[in-house]
Motif scaffolding. Structure first.
Motif, PDB file in Angstrom:
ATOM      1  N   VAL A   5       0.844  -1.194   0.000  1.00 15.82           N
ATOM      2  CA  VAL A   5       0.000   0.000   0.000  1.00 15.82           C
ATOM      3  C   VAL A   5       0.879   1.244   0.000  1.00 15.82           C
ATOM      4  CG1 VAL A   5      -1.927  -1.143   1.169  1.00 15.82           C
ATOM      5  CG2 VAL A   5      -0.184   0.004   2.524  1.00 15.82           C
ATOM      6  N   LYS A   6       0.272   2.355  -0.319  1.00 18.40           N
ATOM      7  CA  LYS A   6       1.014   3.628  -0.398  1.00 18.40           C
ATOM      8  C   LYS A   6       0.720   4.576   0.759  1.00 18.40           C
ATOM      9  CE  LYS A   6       2.695   2.668  -4.503  1.00 18.40           C
ATOM     10  NZ  LYS A   6       3.868   1.847  -4.488  1.00 18.40           N
ATOM     11  N   THR A   7      -0.442   4.421   1.401  1.00 21.96           N
ATOM     12  CA  THR A   7      -0.832   5.344   2.462  1.00 21.96           C
ATOM     13  C   THR A   7      -1.321   4.579   3.691  1.00 21.96           C
ATOM     14  OG1 THR A   7      -3.165   5.500   1.838  1.00 21.96           O
ATOM     15  CG2 THR A   7      -1.628   7.026   0.724  1.00 21.96           C
ATOM     16  N   PRO A   8      -1.256   5.207   4.859  1.00 21.59           N
ATOM     17  CA  PRO A   8      -1.814   4.576   6.059  1.00 21.59           C
ATOM     18  C   PRO A   8      -3.302   4.245   5.900  1.00 21.59           C
ATOM     19  CG  PRO A   8      -0.388   6.376   6.704  1.00 21.59           C
ATOM     20  CD  PRO A   8      -0.535   6.452   5.204  1.00 21.59           C
ATOM     21  N   ILE A  42       4.081   5.275   5.440  1.00 15.71           N
ATOM     22  CA  ILE A  42       4.385   3.888   5.118  1.00 15.71           C
ATOM     23  C   ILE A  42       5.871   3.788   4.789  1.00 15.71           C
ATOM     24  CG2 ILE A  42       3.984   1.983   3.487  1.00 15.71           C
ATOM     25  CD1 ILE A  42       1.548   2.420   5.187  1.00 15.71           C
ATOM     26  N   GLN A  43       6.575   2.881   5.440  1.00 17.45           N
ATOM     27  CA  GLN A  43       7.970   2.546   5.142  1.00 17.45           C
ATOM     28  C   GLN A  43       8.100   1.040   5.268  1.00 17.45           C
ATOM     29  OE1 GLN A  43      10.435   4.574   8.011  1.00 17.45           O
ATOM     30  NE2 GLN A  43      10.929   6.188   6.568  1.00 17.45           N
ATOM     31  N   TYR A  44       8.839   0.439   4.358  1.00 13.62           N
ATOM     32  CA  TYR A  44       9.069  -1.019   4.409  1.00 13.62           C
ATOM     33  C   TYR A  44       7.761  -1.808   4.455  1.00 13.62           C
ATOM     34  CZ  TYR A  44      13.415   1.064   6.101  1.00 13.62           C
ATOM     35  OH  TYR A  44      14.519   1.858   6.261  1.00 13.62           O
ATOM     36  N   LYS A  45       6.722  -1.286   3.801  1.00 16.37           N
ATOM     37  CA  LYS A  45       5.394  -1.919   3.750  1.00 16.37           C
ATOM     38  C   LYS A  45       4.732  -2.022   5.124  1.00 16.37           C
ATOM     39  CE  LYS A  45       6.334  -4.358  -0.506  1.00 16.37           C
ATOM     40  NZ  LYS A  45       6.218  -5.607  -1.246  1.00 16.37           N
ATOM     41  N   MET A  46       5.123  -1.121   6.029  1.00 15.40           N
ATOM     42  CA  MET A  46       4.550  -1.051   7.383  1.00 15.40           C
ATOM     43  C   MET A  46       4.174   0.389   7.673  1.00 15.40           C
ATOM     44  SD  MET A  46       7.153  -3.191   9.789  1.00 15.40           S
ATOM     45  CE  MET A  46       8.711  -2.759   9.028  1.00 15.40           C
ATOM     46  N   LEU A  47       3.379   0.584   8.711  1.00 15.98           N
ATOM     47  CA  LEU A  47       3.112   1.931   9.194  1.00 15.98           C
ATOM     48  C   LEU A  47       4.372   2.474   9.838  1.00 15.98           C
ATOM     49  CD1 LEU A  47      -0.311   1.174  10.858  1.00 15.98           C
ATOM     50  CD2 LEU A  47       0.035   2.565   8.819  1.00 15.98           C
ATOM     51  N   SER A  48       4.634   3.755   9.648  1.00 15.69           N
ATOM     52  CA  SER A  48       5.783   4.384  10.292  1.00 15.69           C
ATOM     53  C   SER A  48       5.316   5.679  10.953  1.00 15.69           C
ATOM     54  CB  SER A  48       6.898   4.670   9.291  1.00 15.69           C
ATOM     55  OG  SER A  48       6.469   5.629   8.340  1.00 15.69           O
ATOM     56  N   PHE A  57       8.906   4.831  15.337  1.00 16.68           N
ATOM     57  CA  PHE A  57       8.236   3.533  15.439  1.00 16.68           C
ATOM     58  C   PHE A  57       7.817   3.042  14.058  1.00 16.68           C
ATOM     59  CE2 PHE A  57       6.858   5.790  19.362  1.00 16.68           C
ATOM     60  CZ  PHE A  57       7.372   4.930  20.314  1.00 16.68           C
ATOM     61  N   HIS A  58       7.762   1.729  13.939  1.00 20.26           N
ATOM     62  CA  HIS A  58       7.088   1.058  12.829  1.00 20.26           C
ATOM     63  C   HIS A  58       6.078   0.114  13.469  1.00 20.26           C
ATOM     64  CE1 HIS A  58      10.664   2.371  10.573  1.00 20.26           C
ATOM     65  NE2 HIS A  58       9.814   2.400   9.552  1.00 20.26           N
ATOM     66  N   LEU A  59       4.945  -0.053  12.818  1.00 22.49           N
ATOM     67  CA  LEU A  59       3.864  -0.848  13.363  1.00 22.49           C
ATOM     68  C   LEU A  59       3.311  -1.727  12.252  1.00 22.49           C
ATOM     69  CD1 LEU A  59       2.010  -1.240  15.898  1.00 22.49           C
ATOM     70  CD2 LEU A  59       0.643   0.672  15.051  1.00 22.49           C
ATOM     71  N   TYR A  69       7.876  -1.946  16.232  1.00 29.07           N
ATOM     72  CA  TYR A  69       9.322  -1.906  16.073  1.00 29.07           C
ATOM     73  C   TYR A  69       9.850  -0.575  16.591  1.00 29.07           C
ATOM     74  CZ  TYR A  69       8.603  -5.896  13.024  1.00 29.07           C
ATOM     75  OH  TYR A  69       8.245  -7.124  12.530  1.00 29.07           O
ATOM     76  N   THR A  70      10.868  -0.670  17.408  1.00 20.90           N
ATOM     77  CA  THR A  70      11.542   0.509  17.942  1.00 20.90           C
ATOM     78  C   THR A  70      13.022   0.357  17.633  1.00 20.90           C
ATOM     79  OG1 THR A  70      11.984  -0.490  20.093  1.00 20.90           O
ATOM     80  CG2 THR A  70       9.876   0.616  19.831  1.00 20.90           C
ATOM     81  N   GLY A  71      13.789   1.375  17.886  1.00 25.74           N
ATOM     82  CA  GLY A  71      15.225   1.277  17.613  1.00 25.74           C
ATOM     83  C   GLY A  71      15.894   0.234  18.489  1.00 25.74           C
ATOM     84  N   ASN A  72      16.039   0.545  19.746  1.00 23.38           N
ATOM     85  CA  ASN A  72      16.675  -0.360  20.694  1.00 23.38           C
ATOM     86  C   ASN A  72      15.996  -0.155  22.042  1.00 23.38           C
ATOM     87  OD1 ASN A  72      18.333  -1.688  22.531  1.00 23.38           O
ATOM     88  ND2 ASN A  72      20.203  -1.145  21.458  1.00 23.38           N
ATOM     89  N   ILE A  73      15.266  -1.132  22.472  1.00 22.31           N
ATOM     90  CA  ILE A  73      14.477  -1.038  23.696  1.00 22.31           C
ATOM     91  C   ILE A  73      15.333  -0.660  24.903  1.00 22.31           C
ATOM     92  CG2 ILE A  73      13.152  -2.466  25.323  1.00 22.31           C
ATOM     93  CD1 ILE A  73      11.909  -3.792  22.777  1.00 22.31           C
TER      94      ILE A  73
END
Length: 125
Positions: A5-8, A42-48, A57-59, A69-73
Motif C-alpha cells: 500500500v502507499k498510504t496509512p 508507510i515505510q518497508y510496507k509497514m506503518l511508520s 516507530f514502525h507498526l 518496532y523501535t530502535g533499541n528497547i
C-alpha cells in the motif's frame, strides 16, 4: 504480513477486521496521543511514525501478533519494567491476542520513547 500500500489509510482498509486490527489501532492511538507531531506514513510496507528524517516507530500486523518496532528497547530507561509480561526482543515488541493493552506498560513505554526522541536522544538501532 506485508501490505503493498502507499498510504496509512490504504493499510487500514486492507487489514482484516479481527483482533489484530483492534490492537494495532490501540497502539496507533498511544503513539499519536503521546506524539501528535509524529508523521504517519508507510515505510518497508509497514506503518511508520516519525519525522521527515527518521522514524521513531514502525507498526505492523503479523499473522499471530502485532509488531511494534523501535530502535533499541534498552536505550529507554525503565523499558524492561514497562514491558514486563510482553514478548519483546532488542527492537521489537510482539503484541499477541491474549495481551490486555490497558494492563500493560506499553503506553508508558511509548511515552518514554517519544520523550527521549524529543530530547534529541538516540532511540535508533
Amino acid at each position: 504480513m506485508q501490505y503493498d500500500v502507499k498510504t496509512p489509510e490504504d493499510y487500514y482498509k486492507v487489514m482484516q477486521e479481527d483482533w489484530r486490527k483492534e490492537k494495532l489501532l490501540k497502539v496507533r492511538e498511544y503513539i499519536l496521543t503521546e506524539g501528535p507531531e509524529l508523521k504517519e506514513g508507510i515505510q518497508y510496507k509497514m506503518l511508520s511514525f516519525g519525522s521527515d528524517s527518521s522514524a521513531v516507530f514502525h507498526l505492523n500486523a503479523q499473522k499471530h501478533y502485532v509488531s511494534l518496532y523501535t530502535g533499541n528497547i534498552k536505550k529507554i530507561t525503565g523499558a524492561e519494567e514497562f514491558l514486563k509480561g510482553l514478548d519483546f526482543g532488542r527492537g521489537c515488541i510482539r503484541i499477541k491476542k491474549s495481551v490486555n493493552l490497558h494492563d500493560s506498560g506499553l503506553e508508558k513505554f511509548v511515552r518514554k520513547t517519544i520523550e527521549a526522541w524529543r530530547e534529541g536522544r538516540d532511540v535508533s538501532c
